[in-house]
Design an enzyme around this catalytic site. Structure first.
Site, mmCIF file in Angstrom:
data_model
loop_
_atom_site.group_PDB
_atom_site.id
_atom_site.type_symbol
_atom_site.label_atom_id
_atom_site.label_comp_id
_atom_site.label_asym_id
_atom_site.label_seq_id
_atom_site.Cartn_x
_atom_site.Cartn_y
_atom_site.Cartn_z
ATOM 1 N N LYS A 136 0.834 -1.207 0.000
ATOM 2 C CA LYS A 136 0.000 0.000 0.000
ATOM 3 C C LYS A 136 0.865 1.252 0.000
ATOM 4 O O LYS A 136 1.913 1.292 0.646
ATOM 5 C CB LYS A 136 -0.885 0.001 1.241
ATOM 6 N N GLU A 177 -3.555 4.103 -3.493
ATOM 7 C CA GLU A 177 -4.481 4.813 -2.599
ATOM 8 C C GLU A 177 -4.341 6.330 -2.712
ATOM 9 O O GLU A 177 -3.495 6.934 -2.059
ATOM 10 C CB GLU A 177 -4.237 4.383 -1.142
ATOM 11 N N LYS A 219 -7.603 1.887 -3.978
ATOM 12 C CA LYS A 219 -8.159 2.165 -2.640
ATOM 13 C C LYS A 219 -8.541 3.633 -2.571
ATOM 14 O O LYS A 219 -7.715 4.481 -2.217
ATOM 15 C CB LYS A 219 -7.122 1.808 -1.574
ATOM 16 N N SER A 261 -11.817 3.980 5.082
ATOM 17 C CA SER A 261 -12.964 4.532 5.824
ATOM 18 C C SER A 261 -12.761 6.009 6.134
ATOM 19 O O SER A 261 -13.755 6.743 6.277
ATOM 20 C CB SER A 261 -13.259 3.717 7.080
ATOM 21 N N GLY A 263 -12.308 8.110 8.467
ATOM 22 C CA GLY A 263 -12.882 8.883 9.567
ATOM 23 C C GLY A 263 -14.397 8.769 9.655
ATOM 24 O O GLY A 263 -15.032 9.376 10.525
ATOM 25 N N GLY A 291 -9.311 0.769 8.139
ATOM 26 C CA GLY A 291 -8.465 0.782 9.327
ATOM 27 C C GLY A 291 -9.351 1.041 10.535
ATOM 28 O O GLY A 291 -9.809 0.122 11.218
#
Ligand code: 13P
Length: 339
Positions: A136, A177, A219, A261, A263, A291
């Site tokens: 990642k 990402e 991502k 996600s 937050g 996460g």
């Protein structure tokens, strides 16, 4: 580069309604998480916390891969088995965060650039030996007055593409990402516009760098209202706009999209994934690489105590199960309640 193998791994990471656990918090990021539960940030506490998550009975039914941090991939379960070896035995694919974090972008100091390309080829070869089969790299795009600049998007996209190309040479599946942050008071339309510009440039640079789309995963952030925006978009609006932006920019050759996600609360992150998969079929698998949204409840239930390991694992198992159900488009309030 073995494209068949890269494609096999990328496909497996998003098959069978499974998704990825992002447990690659750097030592300074995990410090923030531990502070929230009053646990001291020592190497043994970090090991014990990850040991709890990674040995959750039955979680492999929902979790296809785990992203680890450099320290974590070198750590072991109490019985001496390395985390990566334990995962591989359990049909979970070990992954590794290889970026070295964000720094001020030269010439545009309010913005960020991700570093870590120097020596990456050699680090990837070592991680492959340690068992990692995917990686990642996170780029950060902030929304504010006058930002993001095209310069920031381009510089980050080029670094992502260089990283992805190097991963493939070393037979490691790159997770690309580009995270458009949800901080700020911008609305859904502004998040859509910035995410659209970002994905456009990212796929342009991936093509320039000759990255094989069949052997990578994307991502992205979801298209979502800024945290401080007075009008928060509904679950249906987020799902509709996110699918719209992905369909515009993500080629069907990419096997899967695994959301961060960013937050969002854990239940809302699951609801968004459910709403998107309910709009299927899609050209790619839509899954998760959360996460905080996978760990929040487990972290609280554990609270640093050996006696709470079973409670932490129960919370992690439940969140993983709910997100797996969202991949299958079968998640509902009942799934949530059936803990
Ligand atoms: P969050 O789901 O907490 O955003 O973390 C995912 C991740 O890996 C960010 O790089």
């Amino acid at each position: 580069m073995n494209l068949n193998e890269l494609h096999r791994i990328a496909t497996k990471l998003v098959a069978d309604h499974r998704g990825i656990l992002a447990a690659d918090e750097s030592t300074s990021t995990i410090e923030k998480r531990f502070k929230s539960i009053g646990v001291e940030n020592t190497e043994e506490h970090r090991r014990a916390y990850r040991d709890m998550l990674f040995s959750t009975p039955g979680a492999a039914k929902f979790i296809s891969g785990v992203i680890m941090y450099d320290e974590t991939i070198r750590q072991k379960h109490k019985d001496g088995t390395s985390f990566a070896e334990g995962q591989t035995r359990n049909d979970v694919i070990p992954g590794i965060k290889v970026d070295k974090g964000v720094k001020e972008l030269p010439g545009s100091p309010q913005e960020k650039i991700t570093e870590g390309l120097d020596g990456l080829r050699e680090r990837l070869a070592e991680y492959h030996k340690l068992g990692a089969r995917f990686a990642k790299w996170r780029a950060v795009i902030d929304i504010g007055p006058g930002i993001p600049t095209d310069y920031c998007i381009r510089a980050n996209a080029q670094a992502l593409a260089r990283y992805a190309a190097l991963c493939q040479v070393e037979n490691i599946v790159p997770i690309v990402e580009p995270e458009v942050l949800m901080d700020g008071d911008h609305d859904l339309a502004r998040c859509f516009e910035v995410t659209s510009r970002t994905l456009h440039v990212v796929f342009e640079e991936l093509a320039n760098h000759r990255v094989a789309l069949e052997g990578m995963l994307l991502k992205p952030n979801m298209v979502i209202s800024g945290k401080k925006c007075p009008k928060q978009a509904s679950v249906e609006e987020v799902a509709r706009e996110t699918v719209k932006v992905l369909k515009r920019h993500v080629p069907a050759a990419v096997p899967g999209v695994v959301f961060l996600s960013g937050g969002q609360s854990d239940v809302v992150a699951t609801e968004h994934l459910q709403a998107m998969n309910a709009m299927g079929p899609m050209p790619w698998k839509l899954s998760f690489s959360y996460g905080r949204a996978l760990q929040e409840a487990a972290l609280k239930a554990w609270a640093g105590k050996e006696s709470n390991v079973a409670a932490g694992q129960k919370a992690f198992h439940h969140r993983s199960k709910c997100n797996s159900a969202a991949c299958a488009a079968t998640y509902s309030a009942q799934t949530e309640k059936a803990a």
